[in-house]
Scaffold this motif. Structure first.
Motif, PDB file in Angstrom:
ATOM      1  N   CYS A 108       0.842  -1.212   0.000  1.00 20.89           N
ATOM      2  CA  CYS A 108       0.000   0.000   0.000  1.00 20.89           C
ATOM      3  C   CYS A 108       0.873   1.257   0.000  1.00 20.89           C
ATOM      4  O   CYS A 108       0.568   2.224  -0.704  1.00 20.89           O
ATOM      5  N   LEU A 109       1.944   1.210   0.771  1.00 23.32           N
ATOM      6  CA  LEU A 109       2.835   2.379   0.821  1.00 23.32           C
ATOM      7  C   LEU A 109       3.511   2.594  -0.531  1.00 23.32           C
ATOM      8  O   LEU A 109       3.513   3.705  -1.076  1.00 23.32           O
ATOM      9  N   LYS A 110       4.057   1.516  -1.080  1.00 19.33           N
ATOM     10  CA  LYS A 110       4.792   1.624  -2.356  1.00 19.33           C
ATOM     11  C   LYS A 110       3.893   2.034  -3.508  1.00 19.33           C
ATOM     12  O   LYS A 110       4.286   2.771  -4.401  1.00 19.33           O
ATOM     13  N   GLU A 111       2.662   1.504  -3.517  1.00 19.69           N
ATOM     14  CA  GLU A 111       1.797   1.700  -4.685  1.00 19.69           C
ATOM     15  C   GLU A 111       0.670   2.693  -4.422  1.00 19.69           C
ATOM     16  O   GLU A 111      -0.232   2.842  -5.232  1.00 19.69           O
ATOM     17  N   ASN A 112       0.757   3.343  -3.264  1.00 17.99           N
ATOM     18  CA  ASN A 112      -0.225   4.356  -2.898  1.00 17.99           C
ATOM     19  C   ASN A 112      -1.674   3.840  -2.966  1.00 17.99           C
ATOM     20  O   ASN A 112      -2.546   4.443  -3.594  1.00 17.99           O
ATOM     21  N   LEU A 113      -1.891   2.700  -2.316  1.00 17.39           N
ATOM     22  CA  LEU A 113      -3.229   2.079  -2.311  1.00 17.39           C
ATOM     23  C   LEU A 113      -3.833   2.227  -0.926  1.00 17.39           C
ATOM     24  O   LEU A 113      -3.100   2.374   0.060  1.00 17.39           O
ATOM     25  N   SER A 114      -5.174   2.164  -0.842  1.00 15.17           N
ATOM     26  CA  SER A 114      -5.725   2.170   0.522  1.00 15.17           C
ATOM     27  C   SER A 114      -5.625   0.763   1.098  1.00 15.17           C
ATOM     28  O   SER A 114      -5.829  -0.234   0.393  1.00 15.17           O
ATOM     29  N   ARG A 115      -5.334   0.724   2.386  1.00  8.01           N
ATOM     30  CA  ARG A 115      -5.075  -0.571   3.016  1.00  8.01           C
ATOM     31  C   ARG A 115      -6.380  -1.244   3.427  1.00  8.01           C
ATOM     32  O   ARG A 115      -7.178  -0.652   4.151  1.00  8.01           O
TER      33      ARG A 115
END
Ligand code: C5P
Length: 239
Positions: A108-115
């Motif tokens: 999520c951090l690397k790909e800017n996704l919501s967790r």
């Protein structure tokens, strides 16, 4: 959180078109729809994507249980699909849950996704005291075992657990009030119990502190499921 956002509707069907039809029909009342084994095996990731496209949240209820690497990667794939919640069996162990959480957080951090919310399944509500003792050879009560598994999930960094309505208080006392408890095995007072040994009504579940309740056959088998849901909602909002 408003009551209607705490109800998860279970789409237990092998027909993806019918599932989408249900999402449309329940759209005004329900925000979170549950895709479980039956629907996922029949409809694949596309059914999840189609529900999300309709602006709804998906609880991917595949109850992962495998070696840490396999479960972590499956959870990573589900995260990339944009699911709101996913789950795994706590009996897969601490390492499985922890590595799953770590990979999801990192992705999520690397790909800017919501967790997604990560949940651990404790003891299925279809398991009763006889089965836990004689079949699974667990020498404690169900409540003690659920408490142990919930603490394991908490220590591994999961956001919450799936457990019966009878264990909510124990879990909240052990893991804190912010630890999410999702409750299946919901039955209305007039429903048949089916295989659910540790069932509870929607009102009792919310009163006991459930964050979310899963509605499946409790309303789906009624002649008019939408009407049955509205009755449940009215009752919950007035209590
Ligand atoms: O029995 P019912 O129709 O209420 O079940 C609704 C859904 O909840 C099913 O998809 C079932 O797989 C799920 N469930 C669960 N954990 C349980 C009991 C039911 O996730 N302990």
């Amino acid at each position: 959180m408003p009551v209607r956002e705490r109800i998860i509707l279970s789409l237990d069907t092998s027909d993806p078109e019918y599932a989408l039809d249900l999402v449309d029909r329940f759209s005004d009342e329900i925000t979170i729809f549950k895709v479980g084994l039956e629907l996922f095996v029949s409809g694949g990731p596309e059914i999840v994507q189609k529900i999300i496209k309709k602006g709804k949240k998906v609880f991917l209820d595949l109850k992962f249980h495998d070696i840490p690497n396999t479960v972590s990667r499956a959870a990573q794939a589900a995260t990339r699909m944009g699911v709101f919640m996913l789950n795994m069996h706590t009996s897969g162990g601490f390492e499985m849950m922890k590595s799953c959480r770590d990979l999801v957080v990192e992705t999520c951090l690397k790909e800017n996704l919501s967790r997604p919310r990560l949940l651990g399944v404790t003891v299925l509500t279809s398991i009763g005291p006889e089965a836990i003792k004689n079949e699974l050879c667990i020498p404690h009560s169900i409540r003690t075992h659920v408490k142990h598994l919930a603490r394991l999930a908490y220590n591994a960094g999961l956001d919450g657990v799936v457990a019966s309505g009878h264990e909510i208080e124990t879990i909240k006392n052990t893991c804190g009030k912010d630890f999410i408890v999702v409750v299946p095995g919901i039955r209305l007072s007039w429903n048949p119990p089916d295989e659910q040994k540790r069932r509870i009504t929607p009102r009792e579940a919310l009163r006991s502190g459930a964050d979310y309740i899963i509605l499946g056959r409790a309303i789906m088998r009624e002649e008019d499921p939408l009407k049955a849901l509205r009755v449940v909602l009215l009752e919950l909002m007035s209590s």
